[in-house]
Scaffold this active site. Structure first.
Site, PDB file in Angstrom:
ATOM      1  N   LEU A  20      -8.326  -2.613  13.993  1.00 52.30           N
ATOM      2  CA  LEU A  20      -8.522  -1.299  13.367  1.00 52.30           C
ATOM      3  C   LEU A  20      -8.304  -1.352  11.868  1.00 52.30           C
ATOM      4  O   LEU A  20      -8.902  -0.584  11.124  1.00 52.30           O
ATOM      5  CB  LEU A  20      -7.578  -0.265  13.994  1.00 52.30           C
ATOM      6  CG  LEU A  20      -7.753  -0.002  15.491  1.00 52.30           C
ATOM      7  CD1 LEU A  20      -6.691   0.975  15.975  1.00 52.30           C
ATOM      8  CD2 LEU A  20      -9.141   0.547  15.790  1.00 52.30           C
ATOM      9  N   GLY A  24      -1.068  -4.741   3.773  1.00 47.69           N
ATOM     10  CA  GLY A  24      -0.417  -5.782   3.004  1.00 47.69           C
ATOM     11  C   GLY A  24       0.492  -6.667   3.832  1.00 47.69           C
ATOM     12  O   GLY A  24       0.630  -7.849   3.552  1.00 47.69           O
ATOM     13  N   ALA A  26       0.867  -6.185   7.582  1.00 44.79           N
ATOM     14  CA  ALA A  26       0.660  -6.089   9.022  1.00 44.79           C
ATOM     15  C   ALA A  26      -0.806  -5.834   9.322  1.00 44.79           C
ATOM     16  O   ALA A  26      -1.595  -5.506   8.437  1.00 44.79           O
ATOM     17  CB  ALA A  26       1.524  -4.961   9.607  1.00 44.79           C
ATOM     18  N   GLU A  27      -1.145  -6.020  10.590  1.00 44.15           N
ATOM     19  CA  GLU A  27      -2.465  -5.649  11.069  1.00 44.15           C
ATOM     20  C   GLU A  27      -2.286  -4.658  12.212  1.00 44.15           C
ATOM     21  O   GLU A  27      -1.270  -4.665  12.902  1.00 44.15           O
ATOM     22  CB  GLU A  27      -3.265  -6.863  11.547  1.00 44.15           C
ATOM     23  CG  GLU A  27      -2.758  -7.472  12.837  1.00 44.15           C
ATOM     24  CD  GLU A  27      -3.741  -8.478  13.431  1.00 44.15           C
ATOM     25  OE1 GLU A  27      -4.650  -8.910  12.713  1.00 44.15           O
ATOM     26  OE2 GLU A  27      -3.581  -8.824  14.619  1.00 44.15           O
ATOM     27  N   LYS A  43       0.739  -2.270  15.990  1.00 47.07           N
ATOM     28  CA  LYS A  43       0.916  -2.793  14.639  1.00 47.07           C
ATOM     29  C   LYS A  43       1.821  -4.016  14.718  1.00 47.07           C
ATOM     30  O   LYS A  43       2.929  -3.950  15.260  1.00 47.07           O
ATOM     31  CB  LYS A  43       1.549  -1.723  13.746  1.00 47.07           C
ATOM     32  CG  LYS A  43       1.670  -2.114  12.280  1.00 47.07           C
ATOM     33  CD  LYS A  43       2.128  -0.911  11.463  1.00 47.07           C
ATOM     34  CE  LYS A  43       2.145  -1.222   9.974  1.00 47.07           C
ATOM     35  NZ  LYS A  43       2.513  -0.039   9.172  1.00 47.07           N
ATOM     36  N   ASP A 144       6.318   6.855   0.410  1.00 43.82           N
ATOM     37  CA  ASP A 144       5.066   6.141   0.150  1.00 43.82           C
ATOM     38  C   ASP A 144       3.873   7.012   0.549  1.00 43.82           C
ATOM     39  O   ASP A 144       2.936   6.557   1.203  1.00 43.82           O
ATOM     40  CB  ASP A 144       5.032   4.816   0.919  1.00 43.82           C
ATOM     41  CG  ASP A 144       3.951   3.868   0.383  1.00 43.82           C
ATOM     42  OD1 ASP A 144       3.497   4.069  -0.766  1.00 43.82           O
ATOM     43  OD2 ASP A 144       3.566   2.940   1.110  1.00 43.82           O
TER      44      ASP A 144
END
Length: 583
Positions: A20, A24, A26-27, A43, A144
């Site tokens: 998906l 920076g 994680a995927e 994740k 963030d």
């Protein structure tokens, strides 16, 4: 991170599916909870970072922060754990199982370049503030907020995600001095974050003001060549009014944004709820509480670092209205310029460790748009980055083989040697010609146009009912790019046989063939009509026949006989009229 080959399950119950997104550290992949039968998002921390205690702590903190929140506008966390990596590194890889949200981030929407209506921008911001107000009441500061961390569902609802650098309020009073850790995105940092000072919920308000500014104008309030340059502007410079970039925006919106982006905490909205209430007032047509923005911006005193015994902090002297030099202490222009220059240099010196600690200086991602894949690869190598995935994506506007975007995106600041994924245009989307044979020509044309195809309608003789599709070119099942033309042949249907009796043979053949029939001729030798005249036809005139039916015509062969020759009535010469002659 290695790609899974075939079905892969982690935690004994989560099957990993399609990718998906990749950030920076994680995927995120789509997955299935086989125990509960629901779709989830999984994740996972990158394997090259999984052995780093700093990133491990941040990843665990995200799970703990988000798991403690239960709000419809916050992405829920269902589970967390660790799994040994499958790439041979033998590293314990943390993962978080989250709510799967079918939607797009605001960053993806902004990338498309489409203008977001001011009212819609305010509605999205109000939804974000609702989520933040809930998290603040629960004691969690996000820290963030940016377009990439806010999603919109297909129904238009807001979902705030990624509490990876969130802090409990009790811990937020610690200055952010940890090294090699991302402490926010430079374009959305509050001034107190940039200075490494005490952080509270009003920092999220400031970041949300930056988000609203970008939704309204299409760009962040501050841009620069490096994180330090952008962070310095957050500390030093006043953000422009949104109406300076879009003259159609009303002054009330300028006032809301200006109050959210105020440098002094005391002058800013004191909570996410207060900013949300002001936005909701504007949307309801009521006056806002934010003070109007002056047409002539007042001079603000320079933000000069105070060099005292505590050299790790920076004090700020806020402007208090129009500046008037004190008598007997006039400062010449060159002296003032020198002071400001020193402020910039010293500010940069102290901001660098606050932003990136002892980590290597980050590099900005180049703009790869309009480049070919080969050109983009060369540009990535020239910056010392690594080429990651090459992802094909159909595009109606970008030529085949040209870069659409990168991940991380243009202008982002990343570590040296970072991996850059490229999304390459595969040209216009390819669609398959559906089976429309037998449907009405107009219905078929509408379905093809809905696929983005151009349509030409042409009649064709056929046994099918009138106006039904009998053929498509290209053929059913063929692949064709959006925007190309398809020809739909439709049946002209049964026709009435014209009356050709009494016509000449040539006239009859012309009329019947023009009506879509075939013609056969039979000679009629019994008729007394002039030769070449049609004396009969079969099937009869007026009957309804399918196209290509053969119509038999009977053509007279009669020729009128010539008139008889006249015979003389006198006696033939030499014939005696009297007595016969006696020999």
């Amino acid at each position: 991170m290695s790609e899974p080959t075939g079905p892969h399950r982690i935690g004994g119950r989560y099957e990993i599916g399609e990718l998906l997104g990749r950030g920076g550290m994680a995927e995120v992949r789509k997955g299935t909870d086989v125990r509960l039968g629901r779709t989830v998002a999984i994740k996972r921390l990158r394997t090259d970072l999984a052995s780093d205690a700093t990133f491990q702590a941040r990843f665990r903190r995200e799970a703990q922060s988000a798991a403690s929140l239960n709000h419809p506008a916050i992405v829920s966390v269902y589970d967390t754990g660790e799994e040994m990596s499958t790439d041979g590194s033998n590293v314990a890889q943390p993962y978080i199982v989250m709510e799967y949200v079918a939607g797009r981030t605001l960053r993806e929407i902004l990338r498309e370049g489409r203008k977001i209506l001011p009212e819609r921008a305010l509605e999205i911001t109000s939804g974000t503030l609702g989520a933040l107000d809930y998290s603040h009441r629960a004691g969690i500061i996000h820290r963030d907020i940016k377009p990439g961390n806010v999603m919109l569902t297909p129904a238009g609802d807001v979902k705030v995600m990624d509490f990876g650098i969130a802090r409990a309020v009790a811990d937020a009073h610690n200055t952010m001095t940890q090294t090699a850790a991302v402490v926010g995105t430079a374009q959305y940092l509050s001034p107190e974050q940039a200075r490494g000072e005490t952080v509270d919920s009003r920092s999220d308000v400031y970041s949300t003001g930056c988000l609203l500014f970008e939704l309204l104008t299409g760009r962040p309030p501050f841009v620069g060549d490096s994180p330090v340059a952008v962070a310095y502007q957050h500390v030093r410079e006043q953000a422009p009014a949104p109406s300076s970039l879009d003259a159609d925006l009303p002054p009330e919106i300028d006032a809301i944004v200006a109050k959210a982006l105020t440098k002094r905490l005391e002058d800013r909205y004191q909570s996410a709820a207060a900013m949300k209430e002001d936005i909701d007032r504007f949307l309801a047509g009521r006056p806002v509480q934010a003070p109007p923005v002056p047409s002539e911006p007042a001079y603000s005193a320079p933000l000069i670092p105070t060099l005292g015994t505590d050299t790790a902090s920076t004090s700020v002297v806020p402007g208090a209205g129009p500046w008037t030099p004190e008598p007997k202490r006039r400062v010449g222009p060159l002296t003032l310029l020198a002071v400001l220059l020193v402020a910039v240099i010293v500010g940069a010196i102290f901001l660098i460790p606050k932003l990136i600690g002892s980590a290597p200086e980050q590099e900005s991602v180049p703009n790869f748009a309009t480049m070919t894949e080969a050109e983009a690869r060369a540009a990535i190598a020239a910056k010392g980055f690594t080429v990651g995935e090459i992802i094909p994506e159909p595009s109606d506007t970008v030529e085949d083989g040209i870069v659409i975007r990168s991940d991380p995106e243009f202008g982002s600041f990343v570590d040296p040697g970072a991996t850059i994924d490229l999304v390459i245009s595969s040209g216009k989307k390819v669609v398959t010609i559906p089976d429309l044979i037998g449907q009405n020509k107009n219905t078929a044309a509408e379905q093809l146009k809905a696929l983005g195809l151009k349509v030409s309608l042409k009649p064709k003789t056929s046994d099918e009912a009138k106006d039904n599709v009998v053929e498509i070119a290209p053929a059913v099942g063929a692949s064709i790019r959006v925007g190309e033309r398809v020809t739909v042949y439709f049946s002209e249907g049964p026709q009435k046989v014209p009356n050709v009796i009494g016509k000449t043979e040539a006239e009859a053949v012309q009329l019947l063939e023009a009506a879509g029939f075939r013609v056969s001729k039979e000679l009629d030798s019994n008729s007394t009509e002039p030769k070449g005249t049609v004396t009969n036809q079969s099937p009869p005139a007026g009957s309804t026949q399918l196209q290509d039916t053969t119509i038999q015509i009977f053509v007279s062969t009669y020729e009128e006989p010539p008139p008889p020759t006249d015979t003389p009535t006198g006696t033939p010469t030499g014939t005696p009229t009297g007595e016969p002659e006696i020999p």
